[in-house]
Design a protein around this motif. Structure first.
Motif, PDB file in Angstrom:
ATOM      1  N   VAL A 259       0.844  -1.201   0.000  1.00 60.38           N
ATOM      2  CA  VAL A 259       0.000   0.000   0.000  1.00 60.38           C
ATOM      3  C   VAL A 259       0.878   1.250   0.000  1.00 60.38           C
ATOM      4  CG1 VAL A 259      -1.632   1.363   1.381  1.00 60.38           C
ATOM      5  CG2 VAL A 259      -2.030  -1.080   1.040  1.00 60.38           C
TER       6      VAL A 259
ATOM      7  N   SER B 140       0.953   4.000  -3.036  1.00 54.48           N
ATOM      8  CA  SER B 140       0.507   5.381  -2.814  1.00 54.48           C
ATOM      9  C   SER B 140       1.554   6.404  -3.236  1.00 54.48           C
ATOM     10  CB  SER B 140       0.116   5.582  -1.348  1.00 54.48           C
ATOM     11  OG  SER B 140       1.238   5.421  -0.521  1.00 54.48           O
TER      12      SER B 140
ATOM     13  N   GLU C 142      -3.327   1.164  -6.389  1.00 55.57           N
ATOM     14  CA  GLU C 142      -3.475   1.543  -4.989  1.00 55.57           C
ATOM     15  C   GLU C 142      -4.741   0.922  -4.397  1.00 55.57           C
ATOM     16  OE1 GLU C 142      -3.508   5.511  -2.123  1.00 55.57           O
ATOM     17  OE2 GLU C 142      -3.426   5.760  -4.292  1.00 55.57           O
TER      18      GLU C 142
ATOM     19  N   ILE D 228      -4.944  -1.807  -1.333  1.00 53.93           N
ATOM     20  CA  ILE D 228      -5.756  -1.530  -0.137  1.00 53.93           C
ATOM     21  C   ILE D 228      -6.743  -2.668   0.102  1.00 53.93           C
ATOM     22  CG2 ILE D 228      -7.573  -0.022   0.787  1.00 53.93           C
ATOM     23  CD1 ILE D 228      -5.985   2.341  -0.441  1.00 53.93           C
TER      24      ILE D 228
ATOM     25  N   SER E 263      -6.977  -4.954   3.353  1.00 54.24           N
ATOM     26  CA  SER E 263      -8.253  -5.142   4.061  1.00 54.24           C
ATOM     27  C   SER E 263      -8.552  -6.621   4.243  1.00 54.24           C
ATOM     28  CB  SER E 263      -9.397  -4.473   3.284  1.00 54.24           C
ATOM     29  OG  SER E 263      -9.182  -3.092   3.171  1.00 54.24           O
TER      30      SER E 263
ATOM     31  N   MET F 167     -11.342   0.306   7.685  1.00 47.88           N
ATOM     32  CA  MET F 167     -10.890   0.624   6.321  1.00 47.88           C
ATOM     33  C   MET F 167     -11.983   0.333   5.298  1.00 47.88           C
ATOM     34  SD  MET F 167      -6.981  -0.818   6.200  1.00 47.88           S
ATOM     35  CE  MET F 167      -6.831  -0.518   4.443  1.00 47.88           C
TER      36      MET F 167
ATOM     37  N   SER G 175     -14.116   2.920   2.793  1.00 52.25           N
ATOM     38  CA  SER G 175     -14.022   2.826   1.336  1.00 52.25           C
ATOM     39  C   SER G 175     -15.293   2.314   0.676  1.00 52.25           C
ATOM     40  CB  SER G 175     -12.851   1.919   0.946  1.00 52.25           C
ATOM     41  OG  SER G 175     -13.137   0.581   1.269  1.00 52.25           O
TER      42      SER G 175
END
Length: 167
Positions: A37, A41, A49, A53, A57, A75, A79
Motif C-alpha cells: 500500500v 501510494s 493503490e 488496499i 483489508s 478501512m 471505502s
C-alpha cells in the motif's frame, strides 16, 4: 458399538468447535500488504493503490488479532462509498461480513451477506459464510437455553433443599 460412541463424541466435538472454512492471515502477510500500500501510494496508478488496499483489508479481517480485524472493518467501511462497480461493492461487503464474523457480530454479518447476495445471488462464498453464521447463531441459542435451564434447575434445587432442611 464402539463406532457409534466415536460418532457421538465426534458430533459433540464438532458442535462446540468453530466449523468455518475461512482462512487466517498472519502478521507477515499484513506487513507485506502494508508495504505494498505504501509503495502504491507513491505515484502508482489509482487502480493499483485500490487493489493493494483491498489486499490489506482482506489480510486484516482474516487476522487472528482482534485489533487487526477492527482496523480492517474501519478501512472497508470508509471505502465502501467509493465502490465504482457492483463487483467492488460485493467484495467490500463480503470482507466486512468476514470482519464482523471474526468479531462475533453475527447479526451484522448476516445483514451484509444478504446485501452481497442481492448483488450476486449464487455467490458460493457468501452462501457458505451465511450458512456458517446461521449455524453459529442457532448453536449459540441452544447453548444459551442450556445454560438458562441449568441455572433454573440449580435455583429450584437450592430452594427445594432449603425447604427440606426447614421441615
Amino acid at each position: 458399538m464402539e463406532a457409534t460412541i466415536g460418532k457421538f463424541f465426534e458430533s459433540i466435538g464438532s458442535f462446540f468447535s468453530s466449523g468455518d472454512q475461512i482462512p487466517w492471515s498472519d502478521r507477515d502477510v499484513i506487513l507485506g500488504c502494508e508495504r505494498e500500500v505504501a509503495e502504491a501510494s507513491n505515484g502508482d496508478s489509482e487502480e493499483r493503490e485500490h487493489e493493494s488496499i483491498m489486499r490489506l483489508s482482506w489480510a486484516l479481517v482474516h487476522s487472528k488479532q482482534p485489533e487487526d480485524v477492527q482496523r480492517g472493518i474501519a478501512m472497508l467501511q470508509t471505502s465502501l462509498g467509493n465502490s465504482n462497480s457492483p463487483l467492488q461493492q460485493r467484495e467490500k461487503l463480503y470482507l466486512l461480513a468476514v470482519g464482523y464474523y471474526r468479531s462475533n457480530e453475527y447479526s451484522r454479518c448476516r445483514r451484509l451477506l444478504d446485501q452481497c447476495l442481492e448483488i450476486a445471488p449464487d455467490w458460493r462464498q457468501a452462501l457458505s459464510l451465511k450458512k456458517t453464521v446461521e449455524d453459529k447463531i442457532a448453536k449459540d441459542g441452544v447453548i444459551g437455553i442450556g445454560i438458562t435451564a441449568t441455572a433454573v434447575g440449580l435455583i429450584a434445587g437450592g430452594i427445594a433443599a432449603a425447604l427440606a432442611r426447614k421441615n
